[in-house]
Write an enzyme that holds these catalytic residues in place. Structure first.
Site, mmCIF file in Angstrom:
data_model
loop_
_atom_site.group_PDB
_atom_site.id
_atom_site.type_symbol
_atom_site.label_atom_id
_atom_site.label_comp_id
_atom_site.label_asym_id
_atom_site.label_seq_id
_atom_site.Cartn_x
_atom_site.Cartn_y
_atom_site.Cartn_z
ATOM 1 N N GLY A 149 3.481 84.535 -28.780
ATOM 2 C CA GLY A 149 2.941 84.139 -30.080
ATOM 3 C C GLY A 149 4.020 83.992 -31.135
ATOM 4 O O GLY A 149 5.198 83.882 -30.810
ATOM 5 N N HIS A 169 8.350 76.679 -28.923
ATOM 6 C CA HIS A 169 7.144 76.858 -28.107
ATOM 7 C C HIS A 169 6.364 75.538 -28.018
ATOM 8 O O HIS A 169 5.844 75.174 -26.961
ATOM 9 C CB HIS A 169 6.220 77.911 -28.718
ATOM 10 C CG HIS A 169 6.813 79.281 -28.852
ATOM 11 N ND1 HIS A 169 7.135 79.836 -30.063
ATOM 12 C CD2 HIS A 169 7.119 80.219 -27.922
ATOM 13 C CE1 HIS A 169 7.609 81.057 -29.880
ATOM 14 N NE2 HIS A 169 7.625 81.313 -28.589
ATOM 15 N N GLN A 212 7.686 95.072 -21.754
ATOM 16 C CA GLN A 212 9.036 94.482 -21.791
ATOM 17 C C GLN A 212 9.824 94.908 -23.021
ATOM 18 O O GLN A 212 10.941 94.448 -23.235
ATOM 19 C CB GLN A 212 8.981 92.958 -21.668
ATOM 20 C CG GLN A 212 8.421 92.228 -22.863
ATOM 21 C CD GLN A 212 8.214 90.754 -22.574
ATOM 22 O OE1 GLN A 212 7.365 90.370 -21.763
ATOM 23 N NE2 GLN A 212 8.999 89.902 -23.202
ATOM 24 N N GLU A 253 15.004 77.372 -21.842
ATOM 25 C CA GLU A 253 16.396 77.700 -21.472
ATOM 26 C C GLU A 253 17.021 78.645 -22.478
ATOM 27 O O GLU A 253 18.062 79.239 -22.209
ATOM 28 C CB GLU A 253 17.226 76.415 -21.391
ATOM 29 C CG GLU A 253 16.921 75.579 -20.169
ATOM 30 C CD GLU A 253 17.843 74.369 -20.057
ATOM 31 O OE1 GLU A 253 18.610 74.110 -20.999
ATOM 32 O OE2 GLU A 253 17.761 73.690 -19.012
ATOM 33 N N LYS A 254 16.415 78.760 -23.650
ATOM 34 C CA LYS A 254 16.910 79.714 -24.654
ATOM 35 C C LYS A 254 17.032 81.115 -24.025
ATOM 36 O O LYS A 254 17.979 81.839 -24.278
ATOM 37 C CB LYS A 254 15.938 79.708 -25.828
ATOM 38 C CG LYS A 254 15.742 81.001 -26.539
ATOM 39 C CD LYS A 254 16.496 81.030 -27.832
ATOM 40 C CE LYS A 254 16.518 82.353 -28.532
ATOM 41 N NZ LYS A 254 15.504 83.309 -28.195
ATOM 42 N N ASP A 255 16.033 81.476 -23.205
ATOM 43 C CA ASP A 255 16.055 82.757 -22.484
ATOM 44 C C ASP A 255 16.452 82.447 -21.040
ATOM 45 O O ASP A 255 15.632 82.527 -20.126
ATOM 46 C CB ASP A 255 14.677 83.413 -22.568
ATOM 47 C CG ASP A 255 14.253 83.631 -24.013
ATOM 48 O OD1 ASP A 255 14.751 84.568 -24.629
ATOM 49 O OD2 ASP A 255 13.453 82.830 -24.538
HETATM 50 P P1 AMP Z 1 8.579 84.116 -26.477
HETATM 51 O O1 AMP Z 1 7.320 83.893 -27.246
HETATM 52 O O2 AMP Z 1 9.769 84.365 -27.347
HETATM 53 O O3 AMP Z 1 8.417 85.095 -25.354
HETATM 54 O O4 AMP Z 1 8.903 82.723 -25.788
HETATM 55 C C1 AMP Z 1 7.951 82.063 -24.995
HETATM 56 C C2 AMP Z 1 8.599 80.916 -24.284
HETATM 57 O O5 AMP Z 1 9.167 80.016 -25.239
HETATM 58 C C3 AMP Z 1 9.772 81.377 -23.389
HETATM 59 O O6 AMP Z 1 9.755 80.608 -22.204
HETATM 60 C C4 AMP Z 1 10.966 81.070 -24.235
HETATM 61 O O7 AMP Z 1 12.139 80.844 -23.477
HETATM 62 C C5 AMP Z 1 10.524 79.798 -24.925
HETATM 63 N N1 AMP Z 1 11.307 79.585 -26.140
HETATM 64 C C6 AMP Z 1 11.555 80.473 -27.131
HETATM 65 N N2 AMP Z 1 12.366 79.939 -28.059
HETATM 66 C C7 AMP Z 1 12.648 78.673 -27.635
HETATM 67 C C8 AMP Z 1 13.458 77.603 -28.157
HETATM 68 N N3 AMP Z 1 14.131 77.729 -29.292
HETATM 69 N N4 AMP Z 1 13.504 76.446 -27.455
HETATM 70 C C9 AMP Z 1 12.813 76.318 -26.287
HETATM 71 N N5 AMP Z 1 12.043 77.283 -25.751
HETATM 72 C C10 AMP Z 1 11.962 78.444 -26.411
#
Ligand code: AMP
Length: 282
Positions: free
Chosen positions: A34, A40, A64, A151-153
């Site tokens: 979220g 996202h 996590q 790919e950020k993570d």
């Molecule tokens: P999170 O909500 O931070 O757990 O992220 C959910 C998904 O969005 C994960 O697969 C992240 O790698 C991806 N994500 C987060 N930030 C970015 C970004 N700046 N660009 C592309 N994907 C992202």
């Protein structure tokens, strides 16, 4: 604006997916925690262009987060998230509560060894176990054709690719390039923790990474480039670095020379906010 269907129970998620399957429709899954931003949204749009139906999930996964991490403070904005999902043409939001995902007596965890001890795994004990477990559950609950991760993570993406392969989960894992702010900072839900001053300092991160990656690609000595880049980040206002390393992107192990598939990885603190990024070198 059309409505976004929201389900909070695994049984309802499965019911929706079976109806789509019965109609012969393909399904993409986008797991998130979220506080959605354009990164996202890019995942959802990519999923929608590859699949006929898209499910986004929002679940701030407690397993996590480490004991001293930001679970309680993690930003939550379901109404704002839903508006963005409607805009991105998402079909279904799965937003379970903690007891739906971890009922009493929950005792199983998924561990991916080799890829999780280094980089973020070295300082965030248990983090990737929590990620691997929740993503395995989401994949098995939704059984999508494809699932999308940023790919950020990058380390997380590789861990998920491995668990899907090792556990024979019939899904294609798709990596999506990092979305960045105008100054190059990788978008992150945690960027909203940054003060105005820290936000200014943060723009040094992509600049230093880009410059270091270019120097490495041109054959400069790895040790020297990394040491100078670290010093530049500290100079720019970063308080601490967990790592700045050149690694092989398949094994995620450090390398001393640039070869095909080497990538630069960083985790650095501005005050209490930890930012991560990665940059291809060759
Ligand atoms: P999170 O909500 O931070 O757990 O992220 C959910 C998904 O969005 C994960 O697969 C992240 O790698 C991806 N994500 C987060 N930030 C970015 C970004 N700046 N660009 C592309 N994907 C992202």
């Amino acid at each position: 604006m059309r409505d976004l269907k929201v389900v909070r129970r695994i049984a309802d998620l499965r019911e929706n997916v079976s109806q789509w399957r019965a109609a012969g429709l393909s399904v993409g899954l986008v797991p998130t925690m979220g506080a959605l931003h354009a990164g996202h949204v890019a995942l959802v749009r990519q999923a929608k262009s590859d699949n006929q139906r898209v499910i986004a999930t929002i679940f701030v996964n407690p397993t996590q987060f480490g004991p001293s991490e930001d679970l309680k403070a993690y930003p939550r904005d379901e109404a704002g998230d839903m508006a963005k999902l409607v805009d991105a043409d998402c079909d279904l939001l799965f937003a379970p509560d903690v007891t739906e995902m971890y009922p009493q007596g929950f005792a199983t965890s998924v561990g991916v060894s080799g890829l999780t001890e280094h980089l973020c795994g070295a300082t965030r004990a248990g983090h990737f176990g929590g990620v691997a477990t929740i993503v395995t559950k989401l994949l098995l609950q939704a059984l999508p054709d494809r699932a999308y991760f940023g790919e950020k993570d990058f380390q997380q993406l590789q861990v998920i690719r491995r668990l899907a392969r090792d556990l024979d989960i019939p899904v294609e894992i798709v990596g999506v390039p990092t979305m960045r702010e105008a100054d190059g900072l990788a978008m992150s839900s945690r960027n909203r923790y940054l003060s105005a001053t820290d936000r200014q300092s943060a723009s040094a991160l992509p600049k230093v990474m880009r410059a270091a990656a270019a120097r490495l690609a041109s054959g400069e000595i790895v040790e020297t480039v990394l040491a100078e880049a670290k010093a530049e980040l500290l100079e720019a206002g970063f308080s601490k670095l967990d790592y700045l390393e050149l690694c092989n992107e398949a094994s995620l192990q450090p390398v001393e020379r640039v070869t095909a598939g080497t990538r630069l990885f960083v985790a650095a603190y501005l005050g209490r906010t930890r930012l991560i990024d990665n940059w291809p070198v060759a």
